[in-house]
Design a protein around this motif. Structure first.
Motif: not given
Length: 451
Positions: A169-177, A24-28, A195-204, A163-165
């Motif tokens: 933000g949701g993608h980044l928030s999920r990774r940080l969570r 929501w911070k990124l969206s705002a 921690v790195r494996d738990a975050m997952g994802g392709v983009v570094r 919507a883009l935010g």
């Protein structure tokens, strides 16, 4: 100014107790930037379109006044619409330029944001011919349509940015969570979590760098803790032989008070060495429970009666559990010893289903133990001081962990008692699991190998 506004908003949210997420911070932020950009571009486009239309209107008025001038000089009559000779309403600035011998145009604003278009030219007889026209309805309609399109586009930009935010933000928030969950698992002792494996994802991105740094820090701490554990175990193991020899030699001394003191200290040293070795084994996570089905209330009553007949045992609800009897006895005896050493009688043991409570009526557990749990070589505060090395509760917590159980501590206080007054007792609660801890590698005992 905007930074001050953001600080005020953040302060207000903190005072109100509102916790905003990253998405929501990124969206705002994106919506705010998009709104500012859209408003700025709308104003630029509106002004550019208006200036262009006015320039076209002035060019048209200039062409018409030239045609009217030629017709007047050829026919001597005013036959062109909206033209006048020496119009008293002619703007003074335009009149001055025409009297100076120049053909000129002029835009005069009037209420309603509909400008007047003037064009004037000097005649040979010294008079001034002028043409007065307004902004055409078609031009006004075009400008209004453009403004509506700009407003709709601005709203679309703001909504799209929001919507883009939310997506970013949701993608980044999920990774940080996920990283936070993995970090909590690491803090809870799950050493195989990355921690790195738990975050997952392709983009570094930067979050991957943070996760890698946390994993490296965890690896370093794990190595240091393991090195300290090995050193402690090695020292305790090396001390076992000389301490055993010292105890054997002390037993050969002639009877007397000095011999009793030497024997007492030698036995205390042997107990300490054995406890340190046990703590090292528990820290190494190599211990496995030997599971057996027992009636918990009956088991606790028999063991406590054999240990200390003065301790009262109350069975509220009997229950059959699958656990390690030897480790359960070790935990129970350590809790009783801690209550006898640091608390005050009477000591009470209560069995209710799968829960065992050991209570004394002393000053209670120290606050640091309640907040952080048992710690080796910490015997408690001065109000709950006594003899010992602080290993009893540490061993009890470690053995409970091997059994898959949970050991908690709390103090007993009458409701309304001020915090600065001492507690009315300490309670250690052992919560046995509903299912056997097979995920720890434990295995069942063979029939007939009971207690």
């Amino acid at each position: 100014m905007r930074g001050h506004f953001r600080r005020l908003v953040a302060t207000g949210l903190e005072r109100a107790g509102i916790r905003t997420g990253l998405r929501w911070k990124l969206s705002a932020a994106i919506a705010l930037v998009g709104a500012l950009v859209a408003v700025a571009l709308s104003l630029v486009v509106h002004n550019a379109a208006r200036v262009s239309m006015l320039d076209n209107a002035r060019d048209l008025a200039d062409e018409r006044i030239m045609i009217a001038q030629r017709n007047f000089e050829l026919s001597g009559r005013m036959n062109f619409p909206n033209t006048k000779i020496d119009d008293p309403n002619l703007p003074a600035a335009l009149r001055d330029r025409v009297e100076a011998g120049q053909r000129a145009t002029y835009v005069a604003d009037r209420p309603g944001d509909v400008p007047d278009i003037w064009a004037a030219v000097p005649l040979k007889n010294g008079h001034v011919m002028s043409l007065h026209s307004g902004f055409t309805d078609r031009s006004s309609d075009i400008l209004q349509d453009l403004d509506q399109a700009l407003i709709i586009g601005s709203i679309a930009v703001v909504l799209g940015g929001s919507a883009l935010g939310v997506l970013i933000g949701g993608h980044l928030s999920r990774r940080l969570r996920k990283a936070a969950v993995a970090a909590h698992q690491l803090a809870g002792g799950e050493t195989d979590v990355r921690v790195r494996d738990a975050m997952g994802g392709v983009v570094r991105d930067e979050t991957d760098d943070l996760a890698s740094a946390v994993d490296a820090m965890a690896d370093t701490l794990r190595q240091r803790i393991e090195a300290e554990r090995r050193v402690t175990a090695d020292i305790a193991h090396e001390l076992r032989t000389p301490v055993t020899g010292l105890l054997t030699a002390a037993e050969l001394l002639p009877p007397g008070r000095p011999t009793e003191l030497v024997l007492d200290r030698a036995k205390a040293m042997r107990t300490l060495v054995e406890d340190v070795l046990e703590v090292a084994r528990l820290d190494g996570a190599s211990e496995r429970a030997e599971l057996q089905d027992i009636m918990l209330g009956e088991f606790v009553a028999r063991r406590v009666a054999a240990k200390d007949p003065d301790v009262e045992v109350r069975i509220v609800h009997e229950s059959e559990v699958t656990t390690d009897p030897r480790r359960l006895e070790r935990v129970l005896f350590n809790l009783l010893a801690n209550a006898a050493r640091h608390g005050k009688p009477p000591i009470e043991v209560t069995v209710e289903g799968r829960v065992i409570r050991v209570r004394d009526h002393g000053p209670g557990f120290p606050e640091d133990l309640l907040a952080e749990g048992p710690s080796r070589f910490r015997t408690g505060s001065k109000d709950r001081a006594g003899h010992g090395h602080g290993l009893g509760l540490t061993i009890a917590a470690g053995q409970a962990r091997v059994m898959g159980a949970r050991l908690t501590f709390r103090n007993v206080r009458t409701p309304g008692t001020p915090e600065h007054l001492p507690a009315e007792g300490a309670v250690a609660v052992l919560w046995l699991p509903e299912h056997a801890p097979t995920n720890t590698g434990s295995y069942p005992m063979l029939p007939g190998s009971g207690t």
